[in-house]
Design an enzyme around this catalytic site. Structure first.
Site, PDB file in Angstrom:
ATOM      1  N   HIS A 265       0.842  -1.211   0.000  1.00  0.00           N
ATOM      2  CA  HIS A 265       0.000   0.000   0.000  1.00  0.00           C
ATOM      3  C   HIS A 265       0.869   1.250   0.000  1.00  0.00           C
ATOM      4  O   HIS A 265       1.835   1.366   0.748  1.00  0.00           O
ATOM      5  CB  HIS A 265      -1.029  -0.016   1.139  1.00  0.00           C
ATOM      6  N   GLU A 311      -5.004   2.188   2.484  1.00  0.00           N
ATOM      7  CA  GLU A 311      -5.061   1.039   3.392  1.00  0.00           C
ATOM      8  C   GLU A 311      -5.240   1.488   4.832  1.00  0.00           C
ATOM      9  O   GLU A 311      -5.964   0.858   5.599  1.00  0.00           O
ATOM     10  CB  GLU A 311      -3.772   0.207   3.267  1.00  0.00           C
ATOM     11  N   HIS A 431       3.751   3.468  12.460  1.00  0.00           N
ATOM     12  CA  HIS A 431       2.798   4.568  12.654  1.00  0.00           C
ATOM     13  C   HIS A 431       3.371   5.695  13.510  1.00  0.00           C
ATOM     14  O   HIS A 431       2.619   6.389  14.207  1.00  0.00           O
ATOM     15  CB  HIS A 431       1.508   4.069  13.292  1.00  0.00           C
TER      16      HIS A 431
END
Length: 475
Positions: A265, A311, A431
């Site tokens: 992604h 995604e 993240h």
């Protein structure tokens, strides 16, 4: 693979040699390929940076990849439109007001609502899990900010507080939620990620805090301290925006309408550079086709690369691809996704579902080995292909794999594979601001490229399909 094994091993050896810089092709070709890795990764990750859905960064990366794939001479290069959520973080802060003032690092969770301009100032109530929250009851939760200071139980279990914690707290009247970052190790770095608001429950602001601060607040609460904080978030959802999957392929020489996918992604969160999640996987999938093109390899079936959009906070890219097939799923022989970081590869995972089974393919408990004859045969075939990677210590093939973007295809009975890595440090920077290109080892990226090229090529070239076409589900 039968009588094709010798030819497959020969092709696999050439692909791995070129990817790893070993063997007769290593001299100039490997140097050129290494330079290409640096160019591609540097352009996207360094010069463009993070690529949140709906952002100019993602659309700039998509346009660049489209142009580069055409310039490379890959076939069928196109953009497949998708509408994606346009969530904007804005400015944000978290400040402890009592028992003393202190700034706390935080990242708002994706798709969270914001606070009023003046922020939300409220007492903190600290819990380890949902059971502790429920035990407190509405009287001790209403009007407060709930802090989930959970123990680390691995990503698959701990991420539930990020996903569902805000709504669970809101059901009891909480005004905001703070969650421990979904990582086992931290150096005072918060990790963002998407949340899910439950239907019919008030939407409250939610943010991730560092592991260190979550544990500190837990200890402070246990010591009897009264905790108060002010949370300010400008987060907002600005409707939808236009985006696209990037698609390219090598058309099959005999069965061009049968397709094997390799994918990653292209979007990321709006922090760091989205290197391990999932920019380098996109580079590996893309360059797997480039390797095959340079070697003049054209498999029986079409080998297609897809760089998915959205995604992280919607899966709109995977859904758009699925919907565009309009029911013609049987043409897809297999779908491979790499979305677990670009650390040292160890092998592949495989899942073959019955049509209509839409269970999420990632982060499940390790399922038992299959007993169904079709599933057993498919797993045996992939394990035979996997044995080609013994020379780089990456021959493991487990039952249980796939990816979020290919999950709509898997629910239609398309075999789904994941390229598995050690995952030793993936969630350390996942993240977060720390997900940057310097964390990627070039040798690991080259191994992943070679393995995707080999697995994709063999699945697309072997005479028989990995599994019979699944019957259309009854809807």
């Amino acid at each position: 693979m039968g009588h094709e094994t010798t030819r497959a091993r020969r092709s696999a050896g050439a692909l791995l040699a070129l990817a790893l810089g070993a063997g007769p092709l290593s001299a100039q070709s490997a140097d050129d390929l290494a330079e290409r890795y640096r160019e591609l990764s540097g352009r996207v990750l360094t010069r463009i940076g993070n690529r949140l859905s709906g952002s100019p960064g993602l659309e700039k990366a998509i346009a660049w990849a489209d142009a580069e794939m055409k310039a490379e001479g890959l076939e069928g290069v196109r953009l497949q439109p998708a509408r994606v959520p346009h969530w904007v973080r804005g400015r944000e802060s978290l400040r402890l007001a009592a028992p003393y003032e202190r700034e706390l690092p935080m990242l708002g969770l994706g798709l969270s609502v914001g606070t009023p301009p003046e922020g939300i100032t409220a007492p903190l109530v600290v819990v380890r899990d949902e059971n502790e929250l429920q035990a407190l009851g509405r009287d001790k939760v209403a009007g407060r900010i709930v802090v989930y200071a959970a123990d680390w139980e691995g990503y698959g279990k701990t991420v539930r507080f990020r996903s569902n914690g805000a709504s669970e707290a809101a059901k009891l009247g909480a005004v905001a939620a703070l969650v421990r970052s979904a990582t086992g190790r931290s150096i005072a770095s918060p990790h963002t990620g998407s949340l899910n608001y439950a239907e019919g429950v008030p939407k409250i602001p939610a943010a991730a805090i560092t592991v260190e601060d979550a544990m500190w607040l837990r200890r402070m609460a246990a010591a009897g301290e009264t905790l108060t904080a002010t949370l300010k978030m400008e987060a907002r959802l600005e409707g939808e925006a236009d985006s696209a999957n990037v698609i390219a392929e090598i058309r099959g020489r005999e069965r061009p309408d049968e397709v094997v996918l390799v994918s990653g992604h292209f979007d990321s969160w709006d922090v760091g550079q989205g290197a391990h999640d999932d920019g380098c996987s996109c580079m590996a999938a893309w360059q797997a086709l480039t390797l095959l093109k340079e070697l003049g390899q054209r498999p029986r079936r079409t080998l297609r690369v897809v760089l998915w959009t959205n995604e992280e906070n919607g899966l709109a890219g995977g859904k758009a691809y699925h919907d565009a097939l309009a029911g013609a799923y049987s043409g897809h022989v297999a779908a491979i996704e790499m979305d677990g970081g670009c650390e040292k590869p160890v092998g592949f995972g495989l899942t073959l579902r019955k049509p209509g089974d839409s269970r999420p393919p990632r982060f499940e408990s390790q399922p038992a080995e299959p007993t169904d004859p079709i599933e057993k045969a498919a797993l045996a075939s992939v394990r035979q292909i996997g044995s080609l990677f013994g020379s780089i210590d990456a021959a493991a093939v487990r039952w249980g794999g796939g990816g979020a973007d290919i999950s709509p295809l898997m629910a239609e009975g398309v075999p789904g594979l994941s390229l598995d890595t050690t995952g030793e440090h993936y969630f350390d920077w996942h993240h977060s601001q720390g997900d940057t290109l310097d964390k990627v080892e070039p040798d690991d990226l080259r191994r992943a490229t070679g393995m995707l090229a080999v697995m994709g090529y063999v699945l697309a070239d072997m005479p028989e399909r990995l599994a019979p076409p699944a019957p259309a589900p009854v809807r």
